[in-house]
Scaffold this active site. Structure first.
Site, PDB file in Angstrom:
ATOM      1  N   THR A  41      24.643  17.998 -20.349  1.00  0.00           N
ATOM      2  CA  THR A  41      25.583  18.144 -21.338  1.00  0.00           C
ATOM      3  C   THR A  41      26.058  16.721 -21.813  1.00  0.00           C
ATOM      4  O   THR A  41      26.180  15.745 -21.071  1.00  0.00           O
ATOM      5  CB  THR A  41      26.555  18.945 -21.030  1.00  0.00           C
ATOM      6  OG1 THR A  41      27.387  18.581 -19.991  1.00  0.00           O
ATOM      7  CG2 THR A  41      26.322  20.448 -20.758  1.00  0.00           C
ATOM      8  N   ASP A  42      26.677  16.773 -23.110  1.00  0.00           N
ATOM      9  CA  ASP A  42      27.432  15.600 -23.503  1.00  0.00           C
ATOM     10  C   ASP A  42      28.937  15.968 -23.030  1.00  0.00           C
ATOM     11  O   ASP A  42      29.247  16.764 -22.242  1.00  0.00           O
ATOM     12  CB  ASP A  42      27.377  15.554 -24.745  1.00  0.00           C
ATOM     13  CG  ASP A  42      27.705  17.015 -25.802  1.00  0.00           C
ATOM     14  OD1 ASP A  42      28.780  17.608 -24.996  1.00  0.00           O
ATOM     15  OD2 ASP A  42      27.514  16.980 -27.123  1.00  0.00           O
ATOM     16  N   TYR A  43      29.856  14.801 -23.661  1.00  0.00           N
ATOM     17  CA  TYR A  43      31.348  15.113 -23.137  1.00  0.00           C
ATOM     18  C   TYR A  43      32.055  16.257 -23.527  1.00  0.00           C
ATOM     19  O   TYR A  43      32.790  16.680 -22.925  1.00  0.00           O
ATOM     20  CB  TYR A  43      31.970  13.925 -23.503  1.00  0.00           C
ATOM     21  CG  TYR A  43      31.517  12.664 -22.987  1.00  0.00           C
ATOM     22  CD1 TYR A  43      31.563  12.327 -21.405  1.00  0.00           C
ATOM     23  CD2 TYR A  43      30.596  11.721 -23.710  1.00  0.00           C
ATOM     24  CE1 TYR A  43      31.312  11.475 -20.911  1.00  0.00           C
ATOM     25  CE2 TYR A  43      30.278  10.211 -22.927  1.00  0.00           C
ATOM     26  CZ  TYR A  43      30.614  10.271 -21.575  1.00  0.00           C
ATOM     27  OH  TYR A  43      30.197   9.122 -20.980  1.00  0.00           O
ATOM     28  N   ALA A  44      31.309  17.034 -24.624  1.00  0.00           N
ATOM     29  CA  ALA A  44      32.028  18.310 -24.836  1.00  0.00           C
ATOM     30  C   ALA A  44      31.446  19.401 -24.184  1.00  0.00           C
ATOM     31  O   ALA A  44      31.786  20.698 -24.478  1.00  0.00           O
ATOM     32  CB  ALA A  44      31.748  18.520 -26.433  1.00  0.00           C
ATOM     33  N   ILE A  46      28.403  20.334 -24.379  1.00  0.00           N
ATOM     34  CA  ILE A  46      27.108  21.172 -25.206  1.00  0.00           C
ATOM     35  C   ILE A  46      25.926  20.393 -24.642  1.00  0.00           C
ATOM     36  O   ILE A  46      25.789  19.318 -24.510  1.00  0.00           O
ATOM     37  CB  ILE A  46      27.505  20.972 -26.482  1.00  0.00           C
ATOM     38  CG1 ILE A  46      28.677  21.692 -26.952  1.00  0.00           C
ATOM     39  CG2 ILE A  46      26.121  21.438 -27.485  1.00  0.00           C
ATOM     40  CD1 ILE A  46      29.052  21.553 -28.570  1.00  0.00           C
TER      41      ILE A  46
END
Length: 166
Positions: A41-44, A46
């Site tokens: 995932t990314d930092y969010a 997602i």
């Protein structure tokens, strides 16, 4: 937009990705389960877009292995099958902790071009996250050129995956 609304939104397939494989029956697909871990995932939280491509590659390799074809054996024979075309449609986002199923199937062989279709969907099959098509081409590793035809061992092995998509 609430999470519930965001997860229920779905984009129609693009014209580059034909919608016929969205209606295929399960018996024609190889299914590869995945779980979204933090490194996907990314930092969010997602799933990063490139993760889907890695999962598709894993599913294709496992599909081949499931019928007794070890990709390393083909390479040892001097044949590689690199991706030459890739078309994806992102419908919905997967988030950290979610489980999904990557479905893949070989849909056609055109000379030395091999086309694979993909769906990444929820474990219950109700939500589609990504659809796509990948085209591979047979390369002679010794010459570094596209082969004129698939080696007989490769072609014979792929015939096991030739599904009628109707």
């Amino acid at each position: 937009m609430s999470d519930k609304q965001e997860n229920s939104a779905q984009l129609p397939p693009s014209s580059a990705i034909q919608a016929d494989f969205l209606r295929a029956t399960t018996e024609h697909w190889f299914e590869y389960p995945v779980v979204v871990h933090p490194h996907h995932t990314d930092y969010a939280g997602i799933v990063w877009h490139g993760t889907y491509i890695a999962w598709m590659e894993e599913a294709r390799i496992e599909c081949l292995r499931s019928i007794g074809i070890d990709f390393a054996d083909w390479v040892a024979l001097g044949c590689d099958l690199p991706v030459v075309e890739l078309s994806l449609r992102y419908h919905r986002s997967l988030r950290m902790g979610m489980a999904a199923v990557v479905k893949t199937r070989m849909v056609e062989i055109e000379g030395v071009r091999i086309n694979w279709d993909y769906q990444i969907h929820s474990t219950n099959g109700e939500a589609i996250f990504v659809t796509g098509r990948v085209t591979l081409v047979a390369i002679d590793l010794e010459k570094g050129k596209i082969m004129r035809q698939l080696p007989p061992t490769v072609k014979d092995a792929l015939v096991k995956l030739s599904f009628d998509s109707e």
